[in-house]
Design a protein around this motif. Structure first.
Motif, PDB file in Angstrom:
ATOM      1  N   GLY A   1       0.774  -1.230   0.000  1.00 27.78           N
ATOM      2  CA  GLY A   1       0.000   0.000   0.000  1.00 27.78           C
ATOM      3  C   GLY A   1       0.804   1.279   0.000  1.00 27.78           C
ATOM      4  O   GLY A   1       0.241   2.362  -0.143  1.00 27.78           O
ATOM      5  N   THR A   2       2.115   1.206   0.146  1.00 28.66           N
ATOM      6  CA  THR A   2       2.933   2.417   0.190  1.00 28.66           C
ATOM      7  C   THR A   2       3.185   2.950  -1.223  1.00 28.66           C
ATOM      8  O   THR A   2       3.325   2.178  -2.170  1.00 28.66           O
ATOM      9  N   PRO A   3       3.256   4.280  -1.390  1.00 29.53           N
ATOM     10  CA  PRO A   3       3.586   4.835  -2.708  1.00 29.53           C
ATOM     11  C   PRO A   3       5.100   4.852  -2.916  1.00 29.53           C
ATOM     12  O   PRO A   3       5.872   4.935  -1.955  1.00 29.53           O
ATOM     13  N   MET A   4       5.520   4.782  -4.154  1.00 28.68           N
ATOM     14  CA  MET A   4       6.943   4.881  -4.473  1.00 28.68           C
ATOM     15  C   MET A   4       7.373   6.335  -4.315  1.00 28.68           C
ATOM     16  O   MET A   4       6.706   7.252  -4.799  1.00 28.68           O
ATOM     17  N   SER A   5       8.482   6.548  -3.636  1.00 26.89           N
ATOM     18  CA  SER A   5       8.953   7.902  -3.366  1.00 26.89           C
ATOM     19  C   SER A   5       9.432   8.571  -4.648  1.00 26.89           C
ATOM     20  O   SER A   5       9.807   7.905  -5.618  1.00 26.89           O
ATOM     21  N   PRO A   6       9.440   9.925  -4.683  1.00 31.05           N
ATOM     22  CA  PRO A   6       9.943  10.628  -5.872  1.00 31.05           C
ATOM     23  C   PRO A   6      11.376  10.236  -6.226  1.00 31.05           C
ATOM     24  O   PRO A   6      11.702  10.066  -7.410  1.00 31.05           O
ATOM     25  N   ALA A   7      12.230  10.086  -5.209  1.00 31.95           N
ATOM     26  CA  ALA A   7      13.615   9.724  -5.487  1.00 31.95           C
ATOM     27  C   ALA A   7      13.704   8.337  -6.121  1.00 31.95           C
ATOM     28  O   ALA A   7      14.481   8.111  -7.057  1.00 31.95           O
TER      29      ALA A   7
END
Length: 472
Positions: free
Chosen positions: A254-260
């Motif tokens: 459920g976590t989103p992928m970070s911008p980095a």
């Protein structure tokens, strides 16, 4: 009714008609109470004498399988019907298919259904959909020839506009290809890009049907660990030429992928000349925080194939999804779609185009998001009060993941359907957890369902190995 009889032209023709009609009755192809064609009509179709057909009918009447009704015709009276089975045979599929788990028909829903990825059909605006579909089922709308393999033009235009506004996807109608759900989109991409023996990277844990699909196409599938920022780009195999990810709402954590991490993945794909398949399956249900840009909109090298689905936003039964691919892949994907099923159901696609254009999709998503947010809040609040479960932070979708505290196990409970996190691991997971969906269970049933779930947790009892499927 239309009775199918074929004659060899040799031997007793009346016996052939008798035998074939008898088999059709016993097999259930001609059901009890159905009317058979008149002897004159069947004789004309078979190009034999009427008397030959009458002899076959008379034998079936004498044997109790047919009954004649004066002035009405001849009807089937046979009961019961036996099941018809194809020959068992000795032909075997390739070894790969024998190693894959067999497909199972869906079972009856549990009283407390916490399965993931199942939307609430009661939220679907059925009356509006029925009106739009009826309009498209007019004779003038369905009497044309075969359609465009890429899909209904109006729907492709509507999806391009909707995805551009709601998800920041960069696409025109010509970039969109309509599919029968996300699974067919993945299949088409795999057919076009995967060579036998090629390495495909997937998230671990991740979506099992994608992993199995790539295996079925002959790929070597490598699981890549996922942390709280998304897939670990540094762990991607150098040999991988295709990477499947769910960056907006990692499935199942459920976590989103970070911008980095998004930037690193795009740079890796360009450096390795690889393709990224971005599955954005349910991120339109968002409960907080600003949505991150999809990989597709950040991609400047033409390395991302974006996959979307209406199975979560609307209904799985509609079997509608889409993909947006770089222009270099469009001709091959269109050809693969044509070879797979030529095209989808045109009236359904046309109805969905109007559904989107009339603003009904956006209205439905807003309404459903409010309801799912309330269910999610109720579940999160209850779980936060129990130290045996640790919810994973997330802000979108139809499910949440919760890790079990060390030493805690789950015992199956009748009437409870909840999926173990281990079902989404290809290997042995480091810890245990649960995937708790809130689309299939009504808000009023959640408190009792959670009491049953929490009552099934046991501390200090060795956990049994978790297998794919729900704990019920």
């Amino acid at each position: 009714m239309d009775v199918h009889v074929t004659l060899s032209g040799r031997g007793d023709l009346a016996a052939q008609v008798y035998r074939q009609l008898l088999e059709a009755i016993l097999d259930g192809r001609i059901r009890s109470g159905e009317r058979l064609p008149p002897t004159r009509e069947l004789a004309r179709r078979l190009e034999i004498s009427r008397n030959t057909v009458a002899v076959a009918y008379d034998r079936l009447v004498a044997d109790g399988f047919l009954v004649g009704r004066a002035g009405a015709g001849t009807f089937v009276a046979a009961e019961p019907v036996r099941d018809r089975a194809a020959p068992r045979g000795v032909v075997q599929p390739r070894a790969l298919w024998r190693s894959l788990p067999p497909a199972q028909p869906p079972g009856a829903p549990a009283a407390y259904d916490f399965r993931a990825g199942v939307p609430d059909p009661l939220l679907f605006p059925m009356e509006a959909w029925r009106r739009l579909l009826a309009r498209e089922l007019r004779v003038s709308a369905v009497t044309g020839g075969y359609g465009d393999p890429a899909g209904h033009e109006g729907l492709r235009e509507a999806i391009a506009r909707h995805a551009g506004v709601s998800r920041s996807v960069r696409a025109g109608a010509g970039d969109v290809l309509i599919t029968s759900g996300a699974q067919q989109a993945l299949d088409l991409v795999g057919r076009v890009l995967i060579e036998p023996g090629a390495c495909v990277a997937v998230e671990e844990p991740g979506y099992p049907p994608a992993r199995l699909l790539f295996r079925s196409l002959g790929a070597r599938v490598a699981g890549v660990p996922v942390d709280d920022e998304g897939i670990d780009v540094s762990a991607l195999p150098n040999a991988a030429r295709l990477v499947y990810v769910t960056p907006s709402h990692q499935f199942p954590l459920g976590t989103p992928m970070s911008p980095a991490r998004r930037a690193a993945l795009l740079a890796w794909a360009e450096r390795r000349q690889a393709v990224i398949v971005e599955d954005d399956y349910d991120s339109e249900f968002r409960f907080g925080a600003r949505p991150l840009e999809p990989l597709q909109s950040l991609d400047r090298a033409g390395r991302v194939v974006y996959v979307g689905s209406f199975s979560k936003t609307l209904l799985p039964a509609l079997r509608l999804g889409f993909l947006v691919a770089p222009a270099s892949l469009a001709p091959a994907l269109r050809a693969a779609k044509q070879l797979t099923d030529w095209h989808g159901v045109v009236p359904t696609q046309a109805a969905l185009a109007r559904f989107i254009d009339e603003g009904l999709l956006s209205r439905h998503i807003r309404k459903a998001t409010r309801e799912y947010a309330a269910r999610r809040a109720l579940i999160s609040e209850t779980l936060s009060e129990d130290d045996r479960l640790r919810p994973v932070p997330s802000v979108a979708g139809l499910h949440l993941c919760a890790h079990l505290a060390p030493g805690v196990s789950v015992r199956p409970a009748p009437g409870l359907a909840v999926e173990p996190l281990a079902a989404y691991h290809a290997g042995t997971p480091a810890g245990s957890g649960l995937i708790i969906g809130y689309g299939a269970i009504g808000r009023q049933a959640i408190p009792a369902g959670l009491r049953l779930l929490l009552g099934s947790l046991r501390l200090g009892v060795p956990a049994a190995p978790e297998a794919p499927g729900s704990l019920a």
